[in-house]
Design a protein around this motif. Structure first.
Motif, PDB file in Angstrom:
ATOM      1  N   LYS A 152       0.889  -1.167   0.000  1.00 19.34           N
ATOM      2  CA  LYS A 152       0.000   0.000   0.000  1.00 19.34           C
ATOM      3  C   LYS A 152       0.925   1.215   0.000  1.00 19.34           C
ATOM      4  CE  LYS A 152      -4.021   1.592   2.578  1.00 19.34           C
ATOM      5  NZ  LYS A 152      -4.884   1.297   3.731  1.00 19.34           N
ATOM      6  N   ILE A 153       0.953   1.936  -1.118  1.00 19.03           N
ATOM      7  CA  ILE A 153       1.914   3.018  -1.299  1.00 19.03           C
ATOM      8  C   ILE A 153       1.265   4.332  -0.865  1.00 19.03           C
ATOM      9  CG2 ILE A 153       3.418   4.180  -2.958  1.00 19.03           C
ATOM     10  CD1 ILE A 153       3.238   1.451  -4.566  1.00 19.03           C
ATOM     11  N   LEU A 154       1.594   4.749   0.352  1.00 19.95           N
ATOM     12  CA  LEU A 154       0.990   5.943   0.935  1.00 19.95           C
ATOM     13  C   LEU A 154       1.762   7.214   0.594  1.00 19.95           C
ATOM     14  CD1 LEU A 154       0.201   4.267   4.329  1.00 19.95           C
ATOM     15  CD2 LEU A 154      -1.450   4.912   2.583  1.00 19.95           C
ATOM     16  N   GLY A 155       2.994   7.064   0.180  1.00 20.48           N
ATOM     17  CA  GLY A 155       3.837   8.194  -0.189  1.00 20.48           C
ATOM     18  C   GLY A 155       5.182   7.674  -0.654  1.00 20.48           C
ATOM     19  N   GLU A 156       6.015   8.571  -1.127  1.00 21.23           N
ATOM     20  CA  GLU A 156       7.315   8.160  -1.643  1.00 21.23           C
ATOM     21  C   GLU A 156       8.170   7.494  -0.561  1.00 21.23           C
ATOM     22  OE1 GLU A 156      11.077  10.383  -3.643  1.00 21.23           O
ATOM     23  OE2 GLU A 156       9.096  10.919  -4.401  1.00 21.23           O
ATOM     24  N   GLU A 157       7.976   7.909   0.687  1.00 19.28           N
ATOM     25  CA  GLU A 157       8.769   7.362   1.788  1.00 19.28           C
ATOM     26  C   GLU A 157       7.898   6.654   2.827  1.00 19.28           C
ATOM     27  OE1 GLU A 157      11.266  10.488   3.305  1.00 19.28           O
ATOM     28  OE2 GLU A 157      12.283  10.731   1.389  1.00 19.28           O
ATOM     29  N   HIS A 158       6.684   6.265   2.421  1.00 16.09           N
ATOM     30  CA  HIS A 158       5.779   5.584   3.359  1.00 16.09           C
ATOM     31  C   HIS A 158       5.032   4.471   2.632  1.00 16.09           C
ATOM     32  CE1 HIS A 158       2.271   5.900   6.464  1.00 16.09           C
ATOM     33  NE2 HIS A 158       2.973   4.795   6.602  1.00 16.09           N
ATOM     34  N   ILE A 159       5.379   3.239   2.971  1.00 16.27           N
ATOM     35  CA  ILE A 159       4.743   2.064   2.375  1.00 16.27           C
ATOM     36  C   ILE A 159       4.307   1.137   3.498  1.00 16.27           C
ATOM     37  CG2 ILE A 159       5.106   0.017   0.930  1.00 16.27           C
ATOM     38  CD1 ILE A 159       7.144   1.686  -0.639  1.00 16.27           C
ATOM     39  N   GLN A 160       3.118   0.588   3.346  1.00 17.53           N
ATOM     40  CA  GLN A 160       2.658  -0.456   4.256  1.00 17.53           C
ATOM     41  C   GLN A 160       2.577  -1.753   3.471  1.00 17.53           C
ATOM     42  OE1 GLN A 160      -1.106   0.978   5.749  1.00 17.53           O
ATOM     43  NE2 GLN A 160      -0.123   2.128   7.397  1.00 17.53           N
ATOM     44  N   VAL A 161       3.011  -2.835   4.095  1.00 14.93           N
ATOM     45  CA  VAL A 161       2.881  -4.154   3.489  1.00 14.93           C
ATOM     46  C   VAL A 161       1.804  -4.894   4.276  1.00 14.93           C
ATOM     47  CG1 VAL A 161       4.041  -6.300   2.850  1.00 14.93           C
ATOM     48  CG2 VAL A 161       5.309  -4.132   2.773  1.00 14.93           C
ATOM     49  N   TRP A 162       0.725  -5.247   3.580  1.00 15.62           N
ATOM     50  CA  TRP A 162      -0.426  -5.923   4.179  1.00 15.62           C
ATOM     51  C   TRP A 162      -0.381  -7.391   3.772  1.00 15.62           C
ATOM     52  CZ3 TRP A 162      -5.084  -3.533   6.386  1.00 15.62           C
ATOM     53  CH2 TRP A 162      -4.903  -2.177   6.674  1.00 15.62           C
ATOM     54  N   ALA A 163      -0.392  -8.277   4.761  1.00 11.33           N
ATOM     55  CA  ALA A 163      -0.393  -9.718   4.519  1.00 11.33           C
ATOM     56  C   ALA A 163      -1.661 -10.306   5.136  1.00 11.33           C
ATOM     57  CB  ALA A 163       0.858 -10.364   5.115  1.00 11.33           C
ATOM     58  N   PRO A 164      -2.611 -10.737   4.284  1.00 11.38           N
ATOM     59  CA  PRO A 164      -3.846 -11.299   4.823  1.00 11.38           C
ATOM     60  C   PRO A 164      -3.599 -12.607   5.566  1.00 11.38           C
ATOM     61  CG  PRO A 164      -3.933 -11.144   2.410  1.00 11.38           C
ATOM     62  CD  PRO A 164      -2.587 -10.713   2.831  1.00 11.38           C
ATOM     63  N   LEU A 165      -4.349 -12.790   6.636  1.00 13.92           N
ATOM     64  CA  LEU A 165      -4.266 -14.026   7.400  1.00 13.92           C
ATOM     65  C   LEU A 165      -5.340 -15.005   6.929  1.00 13.92           C
ATOM     66  CD1 LEU A 165      -3.724 -12.482  10.934  1.00 13.92           C
ATOM     67  CD2 LEU A 165      -2.041 -13.654   9.531  1.00 13.92           C
ATOM     68  N   ALA A 166      -5.028 -16.264   6.998  1.00  6.54           N
ATOM     69  CA  ALA A 166      -5.996 -17.300   6.645  1.00  6.54           C
ATOM     70  C   ALA A 166      -7.169 -17.210   7.620  1.00  6.54           C
ATOM     71  CB  ALA A 166      -5.344 -18.672   6.700  1.00  6.54           C
ATOM     72  N   LYS A 167      -8.332 -17.579   7.136  1.00  7.87           N
ATOM     73  CA  LYS A 167      -9.518 -17.507   7.979  1.00  7.87           C
ATOM     74  C   LYS A 167      -9.407 -18.512   9.120  1.00  7.87           C
ATOM     75  CE  LYS A 167     -12.408 -15.744   4.392  1.00  7.87           C
ATOM     76  NZ  LYS A 167     -13.589 -15.841   3.596  1.00  7.87           N
ATOM     77  N   ASP A 168      -9.873 -18.078  10.291  1.00 12.51           N
ATOM     78  CA  ASP A 168      -9.834 -18.939  11.484  1.00 12.51           C
ATOM     79  C   ASP A 168     -10.833 -20.056  11.398  1.00 12.51           C
ATOM     80  OD1 ASP A 168      -7.898 -17.214  12.605  1.00 12.51           O
ATOM     81  OD2 ASP A 168      -9.497 -15.876  13.256  1.00 12.51           O
TER      82      ASP A 168
END
Length: 168
Positions: A152-168
């Motif tokens: 998730k590219i929020l800015g040139e110097e700010h990135i979030q990496v989202w890793a979905p979890l398997a359903k419980d």
């Protein structure tokens, strides 16, 4: 010989100082976030990293970007080198009108592991390092990943990496 050694040492210290100044030694937080799902709208690029098509794919998606929309990437096949084939989805999380040739990707997960990176692009951690840290976090917390990583590219110097979890 002594002068060369001194010059090399000074340059190494300056380089190390710049690395630290840009945030190269700072850790990034990793946490669990609740989310119902993630809908993304965009295009998939298949080819080599140096091909003009990759740049064009990003430009096409960014041209449709509306206020408040965030650019996302999902690397389904990451290249090991410049000539290796890659497959990446480039999309937006908000779009009022979806162009006819675009795809919709829905990531259906109740929880995600999120790594929040605030770094200058010169010292941004490598994707493999971030994935490894997320995998270790999941293992330590007895969580099961789906093996999908969304940047998730929020800015040139700010990135979030989202890793979905398997359903419980």
């Amino acid at each position: 010989m002594k002068i060369t050694a001194i010059v090399v040492a000074v340059l190494a210290l300056i380089g190390f100082g710049v690395f630290v100044y840009l945030g190269g030694y700072e850790d990034y937080p990793i946490e669990i976030r609740e989310n119902a799902s993630m809908d993304l709208y965009g295009l998939t690029y298949r080819g080599t990293p140096q091909d003009e098509g990759l740049k064009q794919t990003f430009e096409q998606v960014e041209a449709q970007k509306e206020d408040g929309a965030i650019l996302h990437t999902i690397y389904m096949v990451e290249p090991a080198g410049k000539l290796d084939t890659m497959k990446v989805f480039v999309g937006l999380d908000r779009l009022s009108a979806i162009p006819p040739s675009w795809e919709t990707k829905t990531i259906d997960a109740k929880r995600f592991i999120v790594a929040d990176l605030h770094y200058h692009k010169m010292v941004m951690p490598r994707p493999e390092s971030v994935k490894k840290d997320i995998q270790e976090f999941a293992k330590e917390n007895s969580l099961i990943l789906t093996d999908v990583y969304i940047d998730k590219i929020l800015g040139e110097e700010h990135i979030q990496v989202w890793a979905p979890l398997a359903k419980d």
